[in-house]
Write a protein that holds these residues in place. Structure first.
Motif, PDB file in Angstrom:
ATOM      1  N   UNK A 142       0.844  -1.189   0.000  1.00  0.00           N
ATOM      2  CA  UNK A 142       0.000   0.000   0.000  1.00  0.00           C
ATOM      3  C   UNK A 142       0.881   1.241   0.000  1.00  0.00           C
ATOM      4  N   UNK A 143       0.303   2.348  -0.449  1.00  0.00           N
ATOM      5  CA  UNK A 143       0.973   3.628  -0.256  1.00  0.00           C
ATOM      6  C   UNK A 143      -0.055   4.741  -0.198  1.00  0.00           C
ATOM      7  N   UNK A 144       0.281   5.765   0.582  1.00  0.00           N
ATOM      8  CA  UNK A 144      -0.579   6.924   0.769  1.00  0.00           C
ATOM      9  C   UNK A 144       0.256   8.192   0.679  1.00  0.00           C
ATOM     10  N   UNK A 145      -0.389   9.276   0.279  1.00  0.00           N
ATOM     11  CA  UNK A 145       0.222  10.601   0.355  1.00  0.00           C
ATOM     12  C   UNK A 145       0.005  11.079   1.780  1.00  0.00           C
ATOM     13  N   UNK A 146       1.071  11.437   2.456  1.00  0.00           N
ATOM     14  CA  UNK A 146       0.975  11.964   3.816  1.00  0.00           C
ATOM     15  C   UNK A 146       0.912  13.484   3.747  1.00  0.00           C
ATOM     16  N   UNK A 147      -0.096  14.062   4.363  1.00  0.00           N
ATOM     17  CA  UNK A 147      -0.260  15.509   4.387  1.00  0.00           C
ATOM     18  C   UNK A 147       0.014  16.028   5.787  1.00  0.00           C
ATOM     19  N   UNK A 148       0.781  17.093   5.862  1.00  0.00           N
ATOM     20  CA  UNK A 148       0.964  17.790   7.131  1.00  0.00           C
ATOM     21  C   UNK A 148      -0.375  18.437   7.494  1.00  0.00           C
ATOM     22  N   UNK A 149      -0.681  18.575   8.778  1.00  0.00           N
ATOM     23  CA  UNK A 149      -1.975  19.148   9.161  1.00  0.00           C
ATOM     24  C   UNK A 149      -2.235  20.517   8.527  1.00  0.00           C
ATOM     25  N   UNK A 150      -1.270  21.426   8.595  1.00  0.00           N
ATOM     26  CA  UNK A 150      -1.468  22.760   8.033  1.00  0.00           C
ATOM     27  C   UNK A 150      -1.583  22.728   6.512  1.00  0.00           C
ATOM     28  N   UNK A 151      -0.872  21.817   5.882  1.00  0.00           N
ATOM     29  CA  UNK A 151      -0.937  21.665   4.428  1.00  0.00           C
ATOM     30  C   UNK A 151      -2.341  21.226   4.003  1.00  0.00           C
ATOM     31  N   UNK A 152      -2.902  20.259   4.718  1.00  0.00           N
ATOM     32  CA  UNK A 152      -4.240  19.771   4.394  1.00  0.00           C
ATOM     33  C   UNK A 152      -5.292  20.830   4.693  1.00  0.00           C
ATOM     34  N   UNK A 153      -5.117  21.566   5.770  1.00  0.00           N
ATOM     35  CA  UNK A 153      -6.027  22.659   6.097  1.00  0.00           C
ATOM     36  C   UNK A 153      -6.021  23.713   4.983  1.00  0.00           C
ATOM     37  N   UNK A 154      -4.826  24.074   4.493  1.00  0.00           N
ATOM     38  CA  UNK A 154      -4.709  25.070   3.423  1.00  0.00           C
ATOM     39  C   UNK A 154      -5.360  24.573   2.136  1.00  0.00           C
ATOM     40  N   UNK A 155      -5.195  23.283   1.831  1.00  0.00           N
ATOM     41  CA  UNK A 155      -5.826  22.711   0.650  1.00  0.00           C
ATOM     42  C   UNK A 155      -7.349  22.815   0.769  1.00  0.00           C
ATOM     43  N   UNK A 156      -7.863  22.510   1.945  1.00  0.00           N
ATOM     44  CA  UNK A 156      -9.302  22.642   2.167  1.00  0.00           C
ATOM     45  C   UNK A 156      -9.765  24.071   1.957  1.00  0.00           C
ATOM     46  N   UNK A 157      -9.012  25.026   2.464  1.00  0.00           N
ATOM     47  CA  UNK A 157      -9.365  26.437   2.309  1.00  0.00           C
ATOM     48  C   UNK A 157      -9.441  26.814   0.833  1.00  0.00           C
TER      49      UNK A 157
ATOM     50  N   UNK B 149       2.556  14.092  16.153  1.00  0.00           N
ATOM     51  CA  UNK B 149       3.410  12.931  15.970  1.00  0.00           C
ATOM     52  C   UNK B 149       3.337  11.921  17.092  1.00  0.00           C
ATOM     53  N   UNK B 150       2.444  12.138  18.047  1.00  0.00           N
ATOM     54  CA  UNK B 150       2.303  11.223  19.180  1.00  0.00           C
ATOM     55  C   UNK B 150       1.439  10.010  18.859  1.00  0.00           C
ATOM     56  N   UNK B 151       0.564  10.149  17.872  1.00  0.00           N
ATOM     57  CA  UNK B 151      -0.342   9.067  17.489  1.00  0.00           C
ATOM     58  C   UNK B 151      -0.358   8.944  15.969  1.00  0.00           C
ATOM     59  N   UNK B 152      -0.749   7.788  15.485  1.00  0.00           N
ATOM     60  CA  UNK B 152      -0.675   7.542  14.045  1.00  0.00           C
ATOM     61  C   UNK B 152      -1.764   8.239  13.238  1.00  0.00           C
ATOM     62  N   UNK B 153      -2.878   8.587  13.849  1.00  0.00           N
ATOM     63  CA  UNK B 153      -3.983   9.176  13.090  1.00  0.00           C
ATOM     64  C   UNK B 153      -4.309  10.572  13.574  1.00  0.00           C
ATOM     65  N   UNK B 154      -4.804  11.375  12.627  1.00  0.00           N
ATOM     66  CA  UNK B 154      -5.296  12.713  12.953  1.00  0.00           C
ATOM     67  C   UNK B 154      -6.566  12.963  12.161  1.00  0.00           C
ATOM     68  N   UNK B 155      -7.380  13.843  12.669  1.00  0.00           N
ATOM     69  CA  UNK B 155      -8.620  14.171  12.003  1.00  0.00           C
ATOM     70  C   UNK B 155      -8.690  15.683  11.770  1.00  0.00           C
ATOM     71  N   UNK B 156      -9.204  16.053  10.606  1.00  0.00           N
ATOM     72  CA  UNK B 156      -9.484  17.447  10.303  1.00  0.00           C
ATOM     73  C   UNK B 156     -10.963  17.541  10.030  1.00  0.00           C
ATOM     74  N   UNK B 157     -11.610  18.470  10.723  1.00  0.00           N
ATOM     75  CA  UNK B 157     -13.048  18.671  10.572  1.00  0.00           C
ATOM     76  C   UNK B 157     -13.237  19.990   9.840  1.00  0.00           C
ATOM     77  N   UNK B 158     -13.817  19.909   8.657  1.00  0.00           N
ATOM     78  CA  UNK B 158     -14.036  21.063   7.807  1.00  0.00           C
ATOM     79  C   UNK B 158     -15.526  21.392   7.748  1.00  0.00           C
ATOM     80  N   UNK B 159     -15.818  22.676   7.601  1.00  0.00           N
ATOM     81  CA  UNK B 159     -17.187  23.121   7.320  1.00  0.00           C
ATOM     82  C   UNK B 159     -17.163  23.808   5.968  1.00  0.00           C
ATOM     83  N   UNK B 160     -18.123  23.435   5.123  1.00  0.00           N
ATOM     84  CA  UNK B 160     -18.182  24.059   3.799  1.00  0.00           C
ATOM     85  C   UNK B 160     -18.788  25.444   3.937  1.00  0.00           C
ATOM     86  N   UNK B 161     -18.144  26.385   3.294  1.00  0.00           N
ATOM     87  CA  UNK B 161     -18.612  27.777   3.337  1.00  0.00           C
ATOM     88  C   UNK B 161     -19.952  27.911   2.654  1.00  0.00           C
TER      89      UNK B 161
END
Length: 129
Positions: A81-96, A117-129
Motif C-alpha cells: 500500500x501507499x498513501x500521500x501523507x499531508x501535514x496538518x497545516x498543508x491539508x487545512x490550506x488545501x481545504x481552504x 506525531x504522538x499518534x498515528x492518526x489525525x482528524x481534520x473537521x471542515x465546514x463548507x462555506x
C-alpha cells in the motif's frame, strides 16, 4: 474513515477532495481521518501485526511525502500500500483553497489532542462555506 484520503497521486487527491467538497452541502461538515506524517517518520521499519490469532509481518517507510507499507502473511501472500501523507497545516490550506473552513484538527478522535506525531492518526473537521 481510517486513512480516508491520500491514496492517489497529487492531482487526483486534490480532485477527490474537490469532489467531496462539492458533495458537502453549504454549512455541512466533512471529516478527514488521515495518517499523521510525523508519527510515521518516527516509526519506520519492520513491525508485526497480530489480530484474531493471525500474524502479519510488515515494513513501512516514508519517501518524500508518501508512506509505503508492505504486509507479508503467514500463507506467503503479500499486500503493498501507499498513501500521500499531508501535514496538518498543508491539508487545512488545501481545504481552504477548495472552499472549506478547518474548524478542528485533532489526534485519535480526541478533540483536545493536537496532531504532534504522538499518534498515528489525525482528524481534520471542515465546514463548507
Amino acid at each position: 474513515m481510517w486513512a480516508s484520503f491520500g491514496w492517489f497521486g497529487e492531482a487526483t487527491n486534490v480532485d477527490v477532495l474537490a469532489q467531496m467538497t462539492e458533495k458537502t452541502r453549504p454549512g455541512g461538515v466533512l471529516v478527514l481521518d488521515v495518517y499523521d506524517p510525523a508519527w510515521f517518520r518516527a516509526h519506520q521499519g519492520p513491525h508485526v501485526i497480530e489480530r484474531n490469532g493471525r500474524v502479519a509481518h510488515g515494513h513501512r517507510h516514508v519517501a518524500d511525502t508518501r508512506l509505503h507499507t508492505t504486509l507479508d502473511y503467514e500463507d506467503g501472500s503479500q499486500d503493498a500500500f501507499e498513501w500521500r501523507l499531508y501535514e496538518p497545516d498543508e491539508l487545512s490550506a488545501l481545504g481552504t483553497e477548495l472552499g472549506l473552513d478547518c474548524e478542528v484538527m485533532c489526534a485519535e478522535l480526541d478533540l483536545e489532542a493536537k496532531p504532534a506525531g504522538d499518534t498515528r492518526r489525525m482528524q481534520l473537521v471542515f465546514r463548507r462555506a
